[in-house]
Write an enzyme that holds these catalytic residues in place. Structure first.
Site, PDB file in Angstrom:
ATOM      1  CE1 TYR A 257      -3.438  -2.635   5.776  1.00  0.00           C
ATOM      2  CE2 TYR A 257      -3.262  -0.294   5.270  1.00  0.00           C
ATOM      3  CZ  TYR A 257      -3.339  -1.607   4.847  1.00  0.00           C
ATOM      4  OH  TYR A 257      -3.298  -1.898   3.504  1.00  0.00           O
TER       5      TYR A 257
ATOM      6  CE  LYS B  42      -0.061  -4.609   3.059  1.00  0.00           C
ATOM      7  NZ  LYS B  42      -0.458  -5.932   2.506  1.00  0.00           N
TER       8      LYS B  42
ATOM      9  CB  THR C 204      -0.907   0.004   1.260  1.00  0.00           C
ATOM     10  OG1 THR C 204      -1.524   1.263   1.402  1.00  0.00           O
ATOM     11  CG2 THR C 204      -0.110  -0.272   2.535  1.00  0.00           C
ATOM     12  CG  ASP C 205      -1.254   4.967  -0.852  1.00  0.00           C
ATOM     13  OD1 ASP C 205      -1.762   4.305   0.080  1.00  0.00           O
ATOM     14  OD2 ASP C 205      -1.901   5.815  -1.508  1.00  0.00           O
ATOM     15  CD  GLU C 206      -3.402   3.587   4.527  1.00  0.00           C
ATOM     16  OE1 GLU C 206      -3.166   3.466   5.736  1.00  0.00           O
ATOM     17  OE2 GLU C 206      -4.545   3.619   4.054  1.00  0.00           O
TER      18      GLU C 206
HETATM   19  P1  NAD Z   1      -9.785  -7.247   2.260  1.00  0.00           P
HETATM   20  O1  NAD Z   1      -9.758  -6.932   3.709  1.00  0.00           O
HETATM   21  O2  NAD Z   1     -10.996  -6.954   1.458  1.00  0.00           O
HETATM   22  O3  NAD Z   1      -9.456  -8.797   2.044  1.00  0.00           O
HETATM   23  C1  NAD Z   1      -8.457  -9.467   2.747  1.00  0.00           C
HETATM   24  C2  NAD Z   1      -8.606 -10.973   2.505  1.00  0.00           C
HETATM   25  O4  NAD Z   1      -7.540 -11.650   3.209  1.00  0.00           O
HETATM   26  C3  NAD Z   1      -9.918 -11.542   3.026  1.00  0.00           C
HETATM   27  O5  NAD Z   1     -10.485 -12.417   2.063  1.00  0.00           O
HETATM   28  C4  NAD Z   1      -9.513 -12.304   4.274  1.00  0.00           C
HETATM   29  O6  NAD Z   1     -10.363 -13.409   4.561  1.00  0.00           O
HETATM   30  C5  NAD Z   1      -8.102 -12.745   3.911  1.00  0.00           C
HETATM   31  N1  NAD Z   1      -7.272 -13.002   5.097  1.00  0.00           N
HETATM   32  C6  NAD Z   1      -7.109 -12.194   6.184  1.00  0.00           C
HETATM   33  N2  NAD Z   1      -6.283 -12.768   7.074  1.00  0.00           N
HETATM   34  C7  NAD Z   1      -5.902 -13.958   6.530  1.00  0.00           C
HETATM   35  C8  NAD Z   1      -5.028 -14.996   6.953  1.00  0.00           C
HETATM   36  N3  NAD Z   1      -4.406 -14.931   8.148  1.00  0.00           N
HETATM   37  N4  NAD Z   1      -4.851 -16.055   6.143  1.00  0.00           N
HETATM   38  C9  NAD Z   1      -5.483 -16.136   4.951  1.00  0.00           C
HETATM   39  N5  NAD Z   1      -6.324 -15.192   4.503  1.00  0.00           N
HETATM   40  C10 NAD Z   1      -6.520 -14.111   5.272  1.00  0.00           C
HETATM   41  O7  NAD Z   1      -8.509  -6.523   1.663  1.00  0.00           O
HETATM   42  P2  NAD Z   1      -8.327  -5.779   0.250  1.00  0.00           P
HETATM   43  O8  NAD Z   1      -8.835  -4.396   0.356  1.00  0.00           O
HETATM   44  O9  NAD Z   1      -8.795  -6.675  -0.829  1.00  0.00           O
HETATM   45  O10 NAD Z   1      -6.729  -5.685   0.210  1.00  0.00           O
HETATM   46  C11 NAD Z   1      -5.952  -6.754  -0.321  1.00  0.00           C
HETATM   47  C12 NAD Z   1      -4.482  -6.395  -0.202  1.00  0.00           C
HETATM   48  O11 NAD Z   1      -4.215  -5.189  -0.904  1.00  0.00           O
HETATM   49  C13 NAD Z   1      -4.023  -6.151   1.247  1.00  0.00           C
HETATM   50  O12 NAD Z   1      -2.735  -6.688   1.386  1.00  0.00           O
HETATM   51  C14 NAD Z   1      -3.987  -4.632   1.373  1.00  0.00           C
HETATM   52  O13 NAD Z   1      -3.022  -4.232   2.311  1.00  0.00           O
HETATM   53  C15 NAD Z   1      -3.613  -4.228  -0.040  1.00  0.00           C
HETATM   54  N6  NAD Z   1      -4.085  -2.898  -0.499  1.00  0.00           N
HETATM   55  C16 NAD Z   1      -5.414  -2.558  -0.391  1.00  0.00           C
HETATM   56  C17 NAD Z   1      -5.838  -1.325  -0.889  1.00  0.00           C
HETATM   57  C18 NAD Z   1      -7.296  -0.908  -0.827  1.00  0.00           C
HETATM   58  O14 NAD Z   1      -7.595   0.230  -1.178  1.00  0.00           O
HETATM   59  N7  NAD Z   1      -8.214  -1.769  -0.438  1.00  0.00           N
HETATM   60  C19 NAD Z   1      -4.920  -0.452  -1.481  1.00  0.00           C
HETATM   61  C20 NAD Z   1      -3.578  -0.841  -1.548  1.00  0.00           C
HETATM   62  C21 NAD Z   1      -3.170  -2.074  -1.070  1.00  0.00           C
HETATM   63  O1  DAU Z   2      -4.193   3.980   0.575  1.00  0.00           O
HETATM   64  C1  DAU Z   2      -4.391   2.609   0.447  1.00  0.00           C
HETATM   65  C2  DAU Z   2      -5.225   2.126   1.610  1.00  0.00           C
HETATM   66  O2  DAU Z   2      -6.555   2.585   1.366  1.00  0.00           O
HETATM   67  C3  DAU Z   2      -5.205   0.628   1.804  1.00  0.00           C
HETATM   68  O3  DAU Z   2      -3.907   0.220   2.121  1.00  0.00           O
HETATM   69  C4  DAU Z   2      -6.166   0.215   2.919  1.00  0.00           C
HETATM   70  O4  DAU Z   2      -6.219  -1.202   3.011  1.00  0.00           O
HETATM   71  C5  DAU Z   2      -7.539   0.755   2.584  1.00  0.00           C
HETATM   72  O5  DAU Z   2      -8.430   0.453   3.640  1.00  0.00           O
HETATM   73  C6  DAU Z   2      -7.495   2.252   2.357  1.00  0.00           C
HETATM   74  O6  DAU Z   2      -7.194   2.957   3.579  1.00  0.00           O
HETATM   75  P1  DAU Z   2      -7.916   4.346   3.951  1.00  0.00           P
HETATM   76  O7  DAU Z   2      -7.846   4.523   5.412  1.00  0.00           O
HETATM   77  O8  DAU Z   2      -7.436   5.447   3.087  1.00  0.00           O
HETATM   78  O9  DAU Z   2      -9.420   3.960   3.462  1.00  0.00           O
HETATM   79  P2  DAU Z   2     -10.852   4.202   4.125  1.00  0.00           P
HETATM   80  O10 DAU Z   2     -11.866   3.827   3.106  1.00  0.00           O
HETATM   81  O11 DAU Z   2     -10.938   3.592   5.490  1.00  0.00           O
HETATM   82  O12 DAU Z   2     -10.883   5.777   4.321  1.00  0.00           O
HETATM   83  C7  DAU Z   2     -10.707   6.658   3.217  1.00  0.00           C
HETATM   84  C8  DAU Z   2     -10.715   8.066   3.767  1.00  0.00           C
HETATM   85  O13 DAU Z   2     -12.041   8.384   4.231  1.00  0.00           O
HETATM   86  C9  DAU Z   2      -9.805   8.276   4.970  1.00  0.00           C
HETATM   87  O14 DAU Z   2      -9.248   9.592   4.906  1.00  0.00           O
HETATM   88  C10 DAU Z   2     -10.739   8.161   6.176  1.00  0.00           C
HETATM   89  C11 DAU Z   2     -12.042   8.698   5.626  1.00  0.00           C
HETATM   90  N1  DAU Z   2     -13.268   8.098   6.193  1.00  0.00           N
HETATM   91  C12 DAU Z   2     -13.367   6.735   6.217  1.00  0.00           C
HETATM   92  C13 DAU Z   2     -14.501   6.120   6.726  1.00  0.00           C
HETATM   93  C14 DAU Z   2     -14.595   4.612   6.770  1.00  0.00           C
HETATM   94  C15 DAU Z   2     -14.300   8.900   6.640  1.00  0.00           C
HETATM   95  O15 DAU Z   2     -14.214  10.139   6.591  1.00  0.00           O
HETATM   96  N2  DAU Z   2     -15.433   8.296   7.134  1.00  0.00           N
HETATM   97  C16 DAU Z   2     -15.574   6.936   7.223  1.00  0.00           C
HETATM   98  O16 DAU Z   2     -16.602   6.436   7.710  1.00  0.00           O
END
Ligand code: NAD
Ligand code: DAU
Length: 357
Positions: free
Chosen positions: A163, A167, A137-139
């Protein structure tokens, strides 16, 4: 024994993993084995359309379980591992970081150890072609000020939440396994994804579903935090390209070049819903916006410099935010069964606990 034309995907029942598997089966010829623990975020229904496909198989299991991972690798002999499995929600990591360290750090470690043992046992030619792709992730780069340059692959790590710290730790382990043991790794660091099958604890699906139900739209702090939004299918395509063409040991930043303030996102969704759902309980939907207490350690701005992947691998996002957000809102409106499924049970309890504090 030789590798098979099969990839092992971890966390494939989650949001990005399931989009990745659906795209993979449509576009690629290798088989897919999905190893997923099925936490609250893993939903096998996301993969209903390929459940009986000859190219797809599912194995429920935990990446921390080294015996399971080791025997799976020996039995299935994949040519690559694409590692999505993680605890992914920042707010949950603030309330309970344990699972984040367990899965994101220990889980990645156990996967790396078992991948190393398997990879070392391969014939030399196959050791060269095996890949371990780690999805991050970019975080990990921390938070930007309004005029700072976007994160590049050489930006120092400065994670601010449990988190992102977990990562970052996993990214460092992946890097070390390449440098120390020569494991052929690739790491992708991506910005915020949006699209179908995202669990409605994350901003975009949460706002869509709350707005339709006439519930408050919680905006943290002043709503001016900036994220760089990328349509999930563009991310999945980028991962496929990095997997096939990325330089071993390298990292690639992936982003939408699409910075938006949170309040702009909420406003856009409200406007779309005013058009698509004029009979909802509260219209205009923006009357539901509620500014709530800020997230502790809330990163102000993320932005990705994607010049490396554009230059070296010729990847660019295809979806604009305008088309992507319309598609996404329509998807949630058209998939009431899926929504019903994920918004029952554990998810409701989490919401009650989280928003009552
Ligand atoms: P998600 O939370 O939707 O899905 C995570 C999946 O991992 C689920 O299916 C869960 O059951 C599985 N899981 C969790 N713990 C596990 C374990 N111990 N063993 C096996 N499976 C397990 O997550 P996502 O949003 O699809 O993100 C996927 C990946 O991409 C993550 O590594 C996250 O850090 C990264 N990522 C997400 C975003 C985003 O915006 N969602 C952006 C950048 C990177
Ligand atoms: O940047 C990549 C990341 O994006 C991933 O690595 C994470 O897995 C993914 O969850 C996401 O993280 P964020 O914290 O940026 O996403 P989230 O959707 O939780 O929140 C997006 C923005 O909105 C953040 O600034 C917090 C804000 N927010 C979020 C929620 C859930 C609100 O203002 N209200 C809310 O209820």
């Amino acid at each position: 024994m030789n590798m098979r034309n099969l990839i092992l995907v971890t966390g494939g029942a989650g949001f990005i993993g399931s989009n990745f598997i659906l795209q993979w089966i449509e576009q690629e010829s290798s088989l897919v084995l999905n190893l997923d623990k099925l936490t609250y975020a893993g939903n096998p229904r996301n993969l209903e359309s390929v459940a009986a496909h000859p190219a797809y198989r599912f194995q429920q299991g935990d990446i921390v379980d080294r015996d399971l991972v080791g025997s799976l690798l020996q039995r299935e002999r994949p040519r690559a591992i694409v590692h999505f499995a993680a605890e992914s929600h920042v707010d949950r990591s603030i309330h309970g970081p344990d699972d984040f360290v367990r899965t994101n750090v220990n889980g990645t470690f156990s996967l790396l150890e078992e991948a190393r043992a398997y990879w070392s046992s391969l014939p030399e030619a196959e050791r060269d072609t095996f890949r371990f792709l780690h999805v991050s992730t970019d975080e990990v780069y921390g938070s930007l000020g309004p005029d700072d340059a976007a994160f590049s692959e050489t930006t120092p790590y400065a994670p601010n939440s449990p988190y992102s710290a977990s990562k970052a730790a996993s990214d460092h382990l992946v890097r070390a396994y390449h440098r120390t043991y020569g494991l052929p790794t690739l790491t992708t660091n991506c910005s915020n994804n949006y699209g179908p099958y995202q669990f409605p604890e994350k901003l975009i699906p949460l706002i869509v579903l709350n707005a339709c139900g006439g519930k408050p739209l919680p905006v943290y702090g002043d709503g001016q935090n900036v994220r760089d939004w990328l349509y999930v299918e563009d991310h999945c395509r980028a991962i496929r390209i990095v997997l096939s063409e990325g330089r071993v040991g390298d990292t690639y930043n992936i982003g939408g070049c699409n910075e938006k303030k949170n309040l702009e996102i909420v406003d856009t969704i409200c406007e779309l819903l005013d058009e698509l759902r004029p009979n909802d309980p509260v219209v205009p939907h923006r009357n539901l916006i509620a500014f709530v207490k800020d997230r502790p350690g809330h990163d102000r701005r993320y932005a990705m410099d994607t010049r490396k992947i554009e230059r070296e691998l010729h990847w660019r996002p295809k979806e604009t935010f305008e088309t992507g957000i319309r598609k996404t809102v329509n998807w949630y409106l058209q998939h009431e069964d899926w929504v019903q499924d994920v918004t029952s049970g554990g998810y409701r309890q989490w919401i009650a606990k989280h928003y009552s504090t």
